[in-house]
Design a protein around this motif. Structure first.
Motif, PDB file in Angstrom:
ATOM      1  N   SER A 278      15.850   4.194  12.203  1.00  0.00           N
ATOM      2  CA  SER A 278      16.419   4.349  10.871  1.00  0.00           C
ATOM      3  C   SER A 278      17.864   4.816  10.942  1.00  0.00           C
ATOM      4  CB  SER A 278      15.609   5.365  10.082  1.00  0.00           C
ATOM      5  OG  SER A 278      16.245   5.704   8.875  1.00  0.00           O
ATOM      6  N   PHE A 279      18.627   4.532   9.896  1.00  0.00           N
ATOM      7  CA  PHE A 279      20.007   4.990   9.830  1.00  0.00           C
ATOM      8  C   PHE A 279      20.070   6.500   9.662  1.00  0.00           C
ATOM      9  CE2 PHE A 279      18.740   4.539   5.494  1.00  0.00           C
ATOM     10  CZ  PHE A 279      19.465   5.466   4.772  1.00  0.00           C
ATOM     11  N   ARG A 280      18.972   7.117   9.254  1.00  0.00           N
ATOM     12  CA  ARG A 280      18.925   8.572   9.090  1.00  0.00           C
ATOM     13  C   ARG A 280      18.702   9.296  10.418  1.00  0.00           C
ATOM     14  NH1 ARG A 280      17.566   9.315   3.362  1.00  0.00           N
ATOM     15  NH2 ARG A 280      16.891   7.297   2.586  1.00  0.00           N
ATOM     16  N   ALA A 281      18.159   8.600  11.412  1.00  0.00           N
ATOM     17  CA  ALA A 281      17.838   9.211  12.698  1.00  0.00           C
ATOM     18  C   ALA A 281      19.072   9.259  13.603  1.00  0.00           C
ATOM     19  CB  ALA A 281      16.739   8.421  13.393  1.00  0.00           C
TER      20      ALA A 281
ATOM     21  N   LEU B 257      11.739   6.051   5.115  1.00  0.00           N
ATOM     22  CA  LEU B 257      12.794   6.551   6.006  1.00  0.00           C
ATOM     23  C   LEU B 257      13.880   5.499   6.219  1.00  0.00           C
ATOM     24  CD1 LEU B 257      13.629   8.923   7.883  1.00  0.00           C
ATOM     25  CD2 LEU B 257      12.402   7.761   9.687  1.00  0.00           C
ATOM     26  N   PHE B 258      13.536   4.222   6.120  1.00  0.00           N
ATOM     27  CA  PHE B 258      14.477   3.137   6.384  1.00  0.00           C
ATOM     28  C   PHE B 258      15.201   2.651   5.135  1.00  0.00           C
ATOM     29  CE2 PHE B 258      11.726   2.977  10.018  1.00  0.00           C
ATOM     30  CZ  PHE B 258      12.558   2.606  11.058  1.00  0.00           C
ATOM     31  N   LEU B 259      14.725   3.007   3.954  1.00  0.00           N
ATOM     32  CA  LEU B 259      15.320   2.496   2.726  1.00  0.00           C
ATOM     33  C   LEU B 259      16.579   3.270   2.353  1.00  0.00           C
ATOM     34  CD1 LEU B 259      12.148   1.925   0.552  1.00  0.00           C
ATOM     35  CD2 LEU B 259      13.430   0.255   1.877  1.00  0.00           C
ATOM     36  N   GLY B 260      17.635   2.536   2.072  1.00  0.00           N
ATOM     37  CA  GLY B 260      18.890   3.151   1.675  1.00  0.00           C
ATOM     38  C   GLY B 260      18.955   3.314   0.164  1.00  0.00           C
ATOM     39  N   GLU B 261      20.137   3.659  -0.331  1.00  0.00           N
ATOM     40  CA  GLU B 261      20.321   3.871  -1.758  1.00  0.00           C
ATOM     41  C   GLU B 261      20.101   2.588  -2.558  1.00  0.00           C
ATOM     42  OE1 GLU B 261      24.168   5.500  -2.307  1.00  0.00           O
ATOM     43  OE2 GLU B 261      23.659   7.412  -1.378  1.00  0.00           O
TER      44      GLU B 261
ATOM     45  N   GLN C   1      17.685  -0.298   6.125  1.00  0.00           N
ATOM     46  CA  GLN C   1      18.921  -0.083   6.856  1.00  0.00           C
ATOM     47  C   GLN C   1      18.591   0.536   8.202  1.00  0.00           C
ATOM     48  OE1 GLN C   1      21.385   2.348   4.347  1.00  0.00           O
ATOM     49  NE2 GLN C   1      22.082   0.599   3.153  1.00  0.00           N
ATOM     50  N   TYR C   2      19.253   0.038   9.236  1.00  0.00           N
ATOM     51  CA  TYR C   2      19.013   0.514  10.586  1.00  0.00           C
ATOM     52  C   TYR C   2      20.230   1.267  11.106  1.00  0.00           C
ATOM     53  CZ  TYR C   2      15.149  -2.757  10.358  1.00  0.00           C
ATOM     54  OH  TYR C   2      14.021  -3.421   9.995  1.00  0.00           O
ATOM     55  N   ASN C   3      20.040   1.955  12.213  1.00  0.00           N
ATOM     56  CA  ASN C   3      21.103   2.699  12.865  1.00  0.00           C
ATOM     57  C   ASN C   3      22.191   1.731  13.335  1.00  0.00           C
ATOM     58  OD1 ASN C   3      22.598   4.405  14.650  1.00  0.00           O
ATOM     59  ND2 ASN C   3      20.828   5.725  14.713  1.00  0.00           N
ATOM     60  N   LYS C   4      23.432   2.214  13.462  1.00  0.00           N
ATOM     61  CA  LYS C   4      24.541   1.348  13.876  1.00  0.00           C
ATOM     62  C   LYS C   4      24.284   0.719  15.245  1.00  0.00           C
ATOM     63  CE  LYS C   4      28.105   3.736  11.276  1.00  0.00           C
ATOM     64  NZ  LYS C   4      29.328   4.550  11.350  1.00  0.00           N
ATOM     65  N   LEU C   5      23.723   1.489  16.171  1.00  0.00           N
ATOM     66  CA  LEU C   5      23.435   0.954  17.498  1.00  0.00           C
ATOM     67  C   LEU C   5      22.337  -0.098  17.446  1.00  0.00           C
ATOM     68  CD1 LEU C   5      23.431   4.170  19.715  1.00  0.00           C
ATOM     69  CD2 LEU C   5      25.178   2.416  19.576  1.00  0.00           C
TER      70      LEU C   5
ATOM     71  N   SER D 127       0.828  -1.197   0.000  1.00  0.00           N
ATOM     72  CA  SER D 127       0.000   0.000   0.000  1.00  0.00           C
ATOM     73  C   SER D 127       0.869   1.256   0.000  1.00  0.00           C
ATOM     74  CB  SER D 127      -0.911   0.007   1.220  1.00  0.00           C
ATOM     75  OG  SER D 127      -0.149   0.169   2.393  1.00  0.00           O
ATOM     76  N   LYS D 128       0.268   2.360  -0.375  1.00  0.00           N
ATOM     77  CA  LYS D 128       0.992   3.625  -0.419  1.00  0.00           C
ATOM     78  C   LYS D 128       1.428   4.038   0.986  1.00  0.00           C
ATOM     79  CE  LYS D 128       0.623   8.289  -2.242  1.00  0.00           C
ATOM     80  NZ  LYS D 128      -0.227   9.263  -2.915  1.00  0.00           N
ATOM     81  N   LYS D 129       0.586   3.765   1.976  1.00  0.00           N
ATOM     82  CA  LYS D 129       0.908   4.104   3.360  1.00  0.00           C
ATOM     83  C   LYS D 129       2.142   3.331   3.830  1.00  0.00           C
ATOM     84  CE  LYS D 129      -1.100   4.227   7.960  1.00  0.00           C
ATOM     85  NZ  LYS D 129      -2.261   3.877   8.790  1.00  0.00           N
ATOM     86  N   TRP D 130       2.219   2.054   3.473  1.00  0.00           N
ATOM     87  CA  TRP D 130       3.361   1.235   3.865  1.00  0.00           C
ATOM     88  C   TRP D 130       4.640   1.791   3.256  1.00  0.00           C
ATOM     89  CZ3 TRP D 130       7.089  -1.566   1.371  1.00  0.00           C
ATOM     90  CH2 TRP D 130       7.815  -2.466   2.139  1.00  0.00           C
ATOM     91  N   ARG D 131       4.577   2.177   1.988  1.00  0.00           N
ATOM     92  CA  ARG D 131       5.758   2.723   1.309  1.00  0.00           C
ATOM     93  C   ARG D 131       6.230   4.014   1.952  1.00  0.00           C
ATOM     94  NH1 ARG D 131       6.455   0.370  -4.048  1.00  0.00           N
ATOM     95  NH2 ARG D 131       4.627  -0.870  -4.507  1.00  0.00           N
ATOM     96  N   LEU D 132       5.296   4.877   2.352  1.00  0.00           N
ATOM     97  CA  LEU D 132       5.667   6.144   2.989  1.00  0.00           C
ATOM     98  C   LEU D 132       6.299   5.909   4.355  1.00  0.00           C
ATOM     99  CD1 LEU D 132       2.596   8.357   2.067  1.00  0.00           C
ATOM    100  CD2 LEU D 132       4.914   8.525   1.150  1.00  0.00           C
ATOM    101  N   GLU D 133       5.785   4.929   5.105  1.00  0.00           N
ATOM    102  CA  GLU D 133       6.335   4.632   6.426  1.00  0.00           C
ATOM    103  C   GLU D 133       7.760   4.091   6.331  1.00  0.00           C
ATOM    104  OE1 GLU D 133       3.710   2.037   8.511  1.00  0.00           O
ATOM    105  OE2 GLU D 133       2.098   3.508   8.566  1.00  0.00           O
ATOM    106  N   TRP D 134       8.013   3.220   5.368  1.00  0.00           N
ATOM    107  CA  TRP D 134       9.320   2.589   5.260  1.00  0.00           C
ATOM    108  C   TRP D 134      10.309   3.376   4.419  1.00  0.00           C
ATOM    109  CZ3 TRP D 134      11.367  -0.880   8.284  1.00  0.00           C
ATOM    110  CH2 TRP D 134      10.525  -1.652   9.064  1.00  0.00           C
TER     111      TRP D 134
END
Length: 55
Positions: A37-40, A13-17, A22-26, A4-11
């Protein structure tokens, strides 16, 4: 299977190139489901305790 479009918008933030999650190093090695997310920037995590932190 379509997503769904909602699922794509939520994830988005987590999608890399490369298009993968991708998750944060910690959070990579953490077993708890509160992954960020790795962006946070992790300000505080209730499950992470650094050895250098003051007690």
């Amino acid at each position: 299977m379509s997503r769904s479009k909602k699922w794509r918008l939520e994830w988005a933030l987590f999608l890399g190139e490369n298009g993968r999650h991708q998750y944060n190093k910690l959070c990579k090695g953490c077993v708890h489901p509160c992954k960020q997310s790795f962006r946070a920037v992790v300000v505080s995590c209730p499950h992470y305790l650094s050895l250098r932190s003051k007690k």
